[in-house]
Design a protein around this motif. Structure first.
Motif, PDB file in Angstrom:
ATOM      1  N   PHE A   1      68.189  26.825  90.468  1.00  0.00           N
ATOM      2  CA  PHE A   1      68.187  27.865  89.464  1.00  0.00           C
ATOM      3  C   PHE A   1      67.778  29.207  89.818  1.00  0.00           C
ATOM      4  CE2 PHE A   1      65.370  29.986  86.277  1.00  0.00           C
ATOM      5  CZ  PHE A   1      66.213  29.837  85.198  1.00  0.00           C
ATOM      6  N   ASP A   2      68.688  30.373  89.838  1.00  0.00           N
ATOM      7  CA  ASP A   2      68.438  31.724  90.238  1.00  0.00           C
ATOM      8  C   ASP A   2      67.226  32.277  89.580  1.00  0.00           C
ATOM      9  OD1 ASP A   2      70.555  31.329  92.316  1.00  0.00           O
ATOM     10  OD2 ASP A   2      71.795  32.575  91.227  1.00  0.00           O
ATOM     11  N   VAL A   3      66.562  32.721  90.517  1.00  0.00           N
ATOM     12  CA  VAL A   3      65.411  33.704  89.702  1.00  0.00           C
ATOM     13  C   VAL A   3      65.662  34.940  90.810  1.00  0.00           C
ATOM     14  CG1 VAL A   3      62.869  34.119  89.937  1.00  0.00           C
ATOM     15  CG2 VAL A   3      63.714  31.896  89.412  1.00  0.00           C
ATOM     16  N   ARG A   4      66.077  35.919  89.938  1.00  0.00           N
ATOM     17  CA  ARG A   4      66.166  37.260  90.572  1.00  0.00           C
ATOM     18  C   ARG A   4      64.740  38.152  90.295  1.00  0.00           C
ATOM     19  NH1 ARG A   4      70.624  38.254  86.338  1.00  0.00           N
ATOM     20  NH2 ARG A   4      69.815  36.315  85.602  1.00  0.00           N
TER      21      ARG A   4
ATOM     22  N   GLY B   1      70.129  32.737  84.721  1.00  0.00           N
ATOM     23  CA  GLY B   1      69.062  32.017  85.392  1.00  0.00           C
ATOM     24  C   GLY B   1      67.920  32.994  84.838  1.00  0.00           C
ATOM     25  N   CYS B   2      66.899  33.423  85.684  1.00  0.00           N
ATOM     26  CA  CYS B   2      65.757  34.232  85.191  1.00  0.00           C
ATOM     27  C   CYS B   2      65.798  35.652  85.885  1.00  0.00           C
ATOM     28  CB  CYS B   2      64.297  33.562  85.689  1.00  0.00           C
ATOM     29  SG  CYS B   2      63.125  34.513  85.298  1.00  0.00           S
ATOM     30  N   VAL B   3      65.500  36.778  85.239  1.00  0.00           N
ATOM     31  CA  VAL B   3      65.660  37.894  85.903  1.00  0.00           C
ATOM     32  C   VAL B   3      64.060  38.722  85.554  1.00  0.00           C
ATOM     33  CG1 VAL B   3      66.633  39.227  83.828  1.00  0.00           C
ATOM     34  CG2 VAL B   3      66.547  40.396  86.181  1.00  0.00           C
ATOM     35  N   GLY B   4      63.215  38.628  86.712  1.00  0.00           N
ATOM     36  CA  GLY B   4      61.888  39.153  86.390  1.00  0.00           C
ATOM     37  C   GLY B   4      61.144  37.777  87.011  1.00  0.00           C
ATOM     38  N   ALA B   5      59.739  38.127  87.093  1.00  0.00           N
ATOM     39  CA  ALA B   5      58.923  37.143  87.726  1.00  0.00           C
ATOM     40  C   ALA B   5      58.661  36.190  86.631  1.00  0.00           C
ATOM     41  CB  ALA B   5      57.758  37.982  88.062  1.00  0.00           C
ATOM     42  N   PRO B   6      58.784  34.931  87.268  1.00  0.00           N
ATOM     43  CA  PRO B   6      58.201  33.780  86.218  1.00  0.00           C
ATOM     44  C   PRO B   6      56.641  33.670  86.408  1.00  0.00           C
ATOM     45  CG  PRO B   6      59.864  33.062  87.923  1.00  0.00           C
ATOM     46  CD  PRO B   6      59.547  34.332  88.251  1.00  0.00           C
TER      47      PRO B   6
END
Length: 203
Positions: free
Chosen positions: A79-82, A114-119
């Motif tokens: 899962f891509d986290v940018r 996926g997610c863009v920014g800090a989880p």
């Protein structure tokens, strides 16, 4: 960029790729998972060991059950986290990671890629060969990006260290192990019984 270049077998950055962006990353066709950390390409270690998968599975299931019907959502790799610094444009993003588990509480950070920014919470379960990447390179970018809580699980040693972001800097918990209950500050109310996580781990 040639797609048939051999990927390094270490957790050192792959220098032949130079400095890359997420826009470059999207064009690659590789059989192995890679991550970008400040523009440098890192190869994932070999297929995760059984202990790694057992620990990831236990933690992810517990998190998912806890978050059922809540706003926060848990995701498991791949899962891509940018982690953008200057902007959210693909060509400006130079860090793309695939944490073992992450929890995102802001739905606006989720898109089809996926997610863009800090989880809010990231959990990394160590495997032989990737410890340096998790303990140094990812620690730095997670802290810089504002990840509220970073859990590092060592399955063979049956330990967990929690790093909590306080005034922009991570503060470490005591080392947790069998018999301890881990409490999350980023995901309010979440508790994890480490005995249940580590009960089937083989030394």
């Amino acid at each position: 960029m040639e797609q048939d270049k051999e990927i390094s077998k270490t957790n050192e950055p792959i220098s032949e790729y130079g400095k890359s962006s997420y826009a470059d990353y999207l064009t690659w066709q590789m059989e192995e998972m890679v991550e970008l950390i400040k523009g440098k390409v890192f190869k994932h270690a070999a297929a995760p060991r059984v202990n790694h998968q057992r620990a990831v599975g236990k933690i992810f299931i517990t998190l998912s059950n806890f978050l059922n019907s809540r706003t926060c959502e848990a995701f498991v790799a791949p899962f891509d986290v940018r982690l953008p610094v200057k902007s959210r444009k693909n060509e400006d993003i130079d860090t793309v990671v695939q944490p073992d588990i992450c929890v995102v509480c802001d739905p606006s950070k989720i898109d089809e890629l996926g997610c863009v920014g800090a989880p809010d919470l990231i959990v990394e379960v160590l495997s032989p060969g990737n410890n340096q990447k998790e303990l140094k390179h990812k620690y730095d970018v997670y802290q810089e990006a504002g990840v509220l809580e970073y859990w590092i699980v060592q399955p063979v040693e049956c330990t967990l260290m929690i790093y909590t972001l306080v005034n922009g800097q991570y503060q470490a918990s005591k080392l947790l192990t069998m018999g301890d209950i881990a409490h999350s500050q980023a995901v309010k109310g979440f508790e994890l019984d480490l005995s249940s996580v580590f009960e089937n781990i083989n030394p």
